[in-house]
Write a protein that holds these residues in place. Structure first.
Motif, PDB file in Angstrom:
ATOM      1  N   ALA A 161       0.981  -0.991  -0.222  1.00 11.87           N
ATOM      2  CA  ALA A 161       0.645  -0.235   0.315  1.00 11.87           C
ATOM      3  C   ALA A 161       0.873   0.980   0.277  1.00 11.87           C
ATOM      4  CB  ALA A 161      -0.358   0.169   0.828  1.00 11.87           C
ATOM      5  N   PHE A 162       2.277   1.311   0.742  1.00  8.51           N
ATOM      6  CA  PHE A 162       2.893   2.214   0.801  1.00  8.51           C
ATOM      7  C   PHE A 162       3.146   3.252  -1.021  1.00  8.51           C
ATOM      8  CE2 PHE A 162       7.489   4.112   0.152  1.00  8.51           C
ATOM      9  CZ  PHE A 162       7.004   5.269   1.171  1.00  8.51           C
ATOM     10  N   ARG A 163       3.607   4.323  -1.065  1.00  8.47           N
ATOM     11  CA  ARG A 163       3.565   4.757  -2.175  1.00  8.47           C
ATOM     12  C   ARG A 163       4.953   5.963  -1.971  1.00  8.47           C
ATOM     13  NH1 ARG A 163       1.227   1.201  -3.515  1.00  8.47           N
ATOM     14  NH2 ARG A 163      -0.380   0.808  -5.086  1.00  8.47           N
TER      15      ARG A 163
ATOM     16  N   PRO B 262       7.281   8.433  -1.819  1.00  6.18           N
ATOM     17  CA  PRO B 262       7.260  10.318  -2.167  1.00  6.18           C
ATOM     18  C   PRO B 262       8.713   9.769  -3.476  1.00  6.18           C
ATOM     19  CG  PRO B 262       9.389   9.353  -0.734  1.00  6.18           C
ATOM     20  CD  PRO B 262       8.685   8.713  -0.945  1.00  6.18           C
ATOM     21  N   PRO B 263       7.663  10.982  -4.607  1.00 10.63           N
ATOM     22  CA  PRO B 263       8.317  12.058  -5.699  1.00 10.63           C
ATOM     23  C   PRO B 263      10.006  11.757  -6.143  1.00 10.63           C
ATOM     24  CG  PRO B 263       7.127  13.577  -5.231  1.00 10.63           C
ATOM     25  CD  PRO B 263       7.141  12.473  -4.356  1.00 10.63           C
ATOM     26  N   GLU B 264      10.935  11.934  -4.880  1.00 13.63           N
ATOM     27  CA  GLU B 264      12.096  12.035  -5.026  1.00 13.63           C
ATOM     28  C   GLU B 264      13.271   9.986  -4.982  1.00 13.63           C
ATOM     29  OE1 GLU B 264      11.371  12.827  -0.880  1.00 13.63           O
ATOM     30  OE2 GLU B 264      10.558  13.625  -2.648  1.00 13.63           O
ATOM     31  N   MET B 265      11.951   9.298  -4.486  1.00 12.73           N
ATOM     32  CA  MET B 265      12.293   8.012  -4.015  1.00 12.73           C
ATOM     33  C   MET B 265      11.754   7.307  -5.942  1.00 12.73           C
ATOM     34  SD  MET B 265      11.500   6.617  -0.540  1.00 12.73           S
ATOM     35  CE  MET B 265      12.186   4.775  -1.012  1.00 12.73           C
ATOM     36  N   THR B 266      10.942   8.035  -6.292  1.00 10.81           N
ATOM     37  CA  THR B 266       9.828   7.207  -7.266  1.00 10.81           C
ATOM     38  C   THR B 266      11.071   7.260  -8.941  1.00 10.81           C
ATOM     39  OG1 THR B 266       7.546   7.389  -6.770  1.00 10.81           O
ATOM     40  CG2 THR B 266       8.132   7.567  -8.597  1.00 10.81           C
ATOM     41  N   ALA B 267      12.630   9.167  -8.530  1.00 12.01           N
ATOM     42  CA  ALA B 267      12.634   9.721  -9.772  1.00 12.01           C
ATOM     43  C   ALA B 267      13.935   8.593  -9.562  1.00 12.01           C
ATOM     44  CB  ALA B 267      13.181  10.393  -9.179  1.00 12.01           C
ATOM     45  N   ALA B 268      14.830   7.517  -8.179  1.00 12.03           N
ATOM     46  CA  ALA B 268      15.431   7.443  -8.299  1.00 12.03           C
ATOM     47  C   ALA B 268      15.297   5.733  -8.712  1.00 12.03           C
ATOM     48  CB  ALA B 268      16.020   7.372  -6.478  1.00 12.03           C
ATOM     49  N   PHE B 269      13.990   5.245  -8.159  1.00  9.05           N
ATOM     50  CA  PHE B 269      13.982   3.886  -8.843  1.00  9.05           C
ATOM     51  C   PHE B 269      13.453   3.683 -10.014  1.00  9.05           C
ATOM     52  CE2 PHE B 269      13.745   3.598  -4.162  1.00  9.05           C
ATOM     53  CZ  PHE B 269      14.886   2.827  -4.336  1.00  9.05           C
ATOM     54  N   ASN B 270      13.488   4.878 -10.828  1.00  3.58           N
ATOM     55  CA  ASN B 270      12.693   4.853 -12.549  1.00  3.58           C
ATOM     56  C   ASN B 270      11.648   4.576 -12.768  1.00  3.58           C
ATOM     57  OD1 ASN B 270      16.179   4.566 -13.755  1.00  3.58           O
ATOM     58  ND2 ASN B 270      15.411   2.645 -13.006  1.00  3.58           N
TER      59      ASN B 270
ATOM     60  N   ASP C 139       9.365   3.547 -10.782  1.00  2.00           N
ATOM     61  CA  ASP C 139       8.692   3.625 -10.016  1.00  2.00           C
ATOM     62  C   ASP C 139       7.861   3.582  -8.856  1.00  2.00           C
ATOM     63  OD1 ASP C 139       9.089   0.639 -11.255  1.00  2.00           O
ATOM     64  OD2 ASP C 139      10.772  -0.583 -10.377  1.00  2.00           O
ATOM     65  N   GLU C 140       7.261   3.693  -8.702  1.00  2.00           N
ATOM     66  CA  GLU C 140       6.166   3.991  -7.319  1.00  2.00           C
ATOM     67  C   GLU C 140       5.537   3.339  -5.685  1.00  2.00           C
ATOM     68  OE1 GLU C 140       2.874   5.299  -9.630  1.00  2.00           O
ATOM     69  OE2 GLU C 140       3.497   7.093  -9.988  1.00  2.00           O
TER      70      GLU C 140
END
Length: 142
Positions: A101-103, A105-113, A115-116
């Motif tokens: 269920a965890f999404r 944050p934008p900086e992690m999404t960017a770091a993981f190509n 993936d949200e």
């Protein structure tokens, strides 16, 4: 390290490059140090994780054209979260639901190509390449 030490010992001999015969393994202490050692001429070659090399490129620390990739292994999982097989099923279900269920944050999404979120995987298939390497070098008993 699997990709910097164990995998080359298991995978390079199949390609005709035998450690301690064709080259002397040296541990630099980190994948980025290995890359920088190749660039500075301290090492003739280095086995490094592709995601580390990609991050060095993205930061502008490495010009990919200054390096030549000689061999690319199967992908190895970089990390994962797991729970014990005998964990109380109700608690395991709650933990699993929380992770999925965890999404990010934008900086992690960017770091993981892009993936949200965390993705499910099966240990028996996702980690097979790592288990094959370990078995080939005799690092752990079967």
């Amino acid at each position: 390290s699997n990709s910097g030490n164990l995998a080359p010992r298991a995978l390079f001999p199949v390609e005709g490059l035998v450690p301690d015969t064709d080259y002397k393994p040296i541990l630099s202490g980190a994948h980025d140090k290995s890359v920088m050692g190749v660039l500075s001429g301290d090492y003739d070659m280095a086995a490094v994780a592709s995601d580390v090399l990609e991050r060095l490129e993205e930061r502008g620390a490495v010009d990919r054209h200054a390096l030549r990739v000689l061999y690319q292994s199967p992908l190895f999982p970089t990390s994962s979260f797991a729970h014990a097989h005998d964990l109380d099923p109700a608690l395991a279900k709650k933990l699993t639901a929380c992770f999925f269920a965890f999404r990010f944050p934008p900086e992690m999404t960017a770091a993981f190509n892009g993936d949200e979120r965390f993705l499910p995987l099966r240990y028996d298939t996702a980690w097979q390449a790592v288990r094959d390497v370990i078995a080939a070098v005799g690092a752990l008993p079967d």
